[in-house]
Design an enzyme around this catalytic site. Sequence first.
Site, PDB file in Angstrom:
ATOM      1  N   VAL A   1       0.758  -1.096  -0.536  1.00 17.29           N
ATOM      2  CA  VAL A   1       0.070   0.004   0.086  1.00 17.29           C
ATOM      3  C   VAL A   1       1.218   1.462   0.132  1.00 17.29           C
ATOM      4  O   VAL A   1       1.427   1.227   0.421  1.00 17.29           O
ATOM      5  CB  VAL A   1      -0.597  -0.291   1.613  1.00 17.29           C
ATOM      6  CG1 VAL A   1      -2.109   1.236   1.009  1.00 17.29           C
ATOM      7  CG2 VAL A   1      -1.354  -1.518   1.081  1.00 17.29           C
TER       8      VAL A   1
ATOM      9  N   ASP B   1     -12.285 -11.751   8.283  1.00 16.65           N
ATOM     10  CA  ASP B   1     -11.091 -11.732   9.334  1.00 16.65           C
ATOM     11  C   ASP B   1     -11.396 -10.968  10.297  1.00 16.65           C
ATOM     12  O   ASP B   1     -10.879  -9.494   9.733  1.00 16.65           O
ATOM     13  CB  ASP B   1     -10.439 -11.618   7.797  1.00 16.65           C
ATOM     14  CG  ASP B   1      -8.487 -11.396   8.239  1.00 16.65           C
ATOM     15  OD1 ASP B   1      -8.437 -11.968   9.165  1.00 16.65           O
ATOM     16  OD2 ASP B   1      -7.749 -10.868   7.737  1.00 16.65           O
TER      17      ASP B   1
END
Length: 484
Positions: A125, A242
């Site tokens: 990222v 998650d």
Amino acid sequence: MVAAVRAPVKPEMVELSPAAMERYSSDADTTAPNSSLSSAASSTGSLARCSSLSRLSFDCSPSAAVAAAATSCSPPRASVLLRPHRSGDVAWAAIRAASTTSAAPLGPRDFKLVRRIGGGDIGTVYLCRLRSSPERESPCMYAMKVVDRRAVARKQKLGRAAAEKRILRQLDHPFLPTLFADFDATPHFSCAVMEFCPGGDLHSLRHRMPSRRFPLPSARFYAAEVLLAIEYLHMMGIVYRDLKPENVLIRADGHIMLTDFDLSLQSTTSPSLDGDTDTDDEASGGASCFPDHLLRFKRRRNAVAAPRPRFVAEPVDARSCSFVGTHEYVAPEVASGGAHGAAVDWWAYGVFLYELIYGRTPFAGATNEATLRNIVRRPLAFPSGSGSCGPADADARDLIARLLAKDPAARLGSRRGAADVKSHPFFKSLNLALLRSSRPPVVPGAGAGAAPLHRSQSCKAAPTTPPPPTTTKPANATARFDLF
């Protein structure tokens, strides 16, 4: 975590070459998992070890940029108008303006990488901005997730990367990511541009709290926003799989954004309205000893007090035998190797709420194997002397106990999903319909008594103070597994 956006030093921008790609691929393989879109990996030491800007650049020639845009999977320009809850956002308006002034869909030529801010299991990222926004005007900052298809293919996780982008394209919710643009930088690199969250994640924020746990009102607020995000995902037929504090980011306005969908399971859903029915004798037409005028009064009173129908939308055929998740948050049916469905999200939600309130997860063991054994066999226990024993604390414990039922059929949320969880007394003090307009417990960059930031203020110039040090869990505590 990155709590502020500092003015970047002008990096040396180079072209993408095969050698550079190979170096980046090897670097992507060693990226620590579970980092968020605003990870602590953006600290100075991390940047010194990995100067990613020397390996990945979008400074390409106009002809190459147009060619890349032509092969891009970015949606057409008209699709930027299909995000109603972001209509007043400055960052979205900037994307819309750049899209309408460009002859082609948004692509690599439209963005300038600033620095690496994190990495995950399937991507890296970067903080980025639009080239059309001059730096002197405090441009809007975005988070760009770059996936190296070759590195992901070596891990046999191309399907996960494709599923995550497919899910991101469907989302439109205040507490979930907005996909501003997605395109291919080169044949091997796929990019997704999303919102940059300067407040870090809930795990780092919890470690800055006294005793490393949230006060009950703060925990209730964050749990409520996550609950609404899960409700929307389940309504869309998506099982998240998650949930953990590391995947809950803090936006510029202090509200949350759930992220990381590469482990999510897509299914179908059948929304319905579910409400209690009156079973009194008079309601069913039976005989009654009360006078008619008293019966009419009772019917009117019952009509006023009757609960409104509740919206129910849970994935109806979501079944999987995949062994996926983070050890401390997986449900017993996953830990024991059985099939699972949407109920795993409600188990993880119970673990998540437990950690926010008590500062640790309920079944953590010395090893991952011990943790899985505890999840399957050990009964739930609450820490002694961890707080008051008032009604609010009792409601929290009751909610957690109902969510952490080891039998998925008996677990709160397994039948009517978020509708059952929202009706629990723990959330009685909150107006969930107006939660987005409430002041969050923590607003990044706002001092005591300061007005809360609007989400669009993520485009303002941030202070240049360095981010506070963060404490992370041991690697084995947050390591994800996915054995198919």
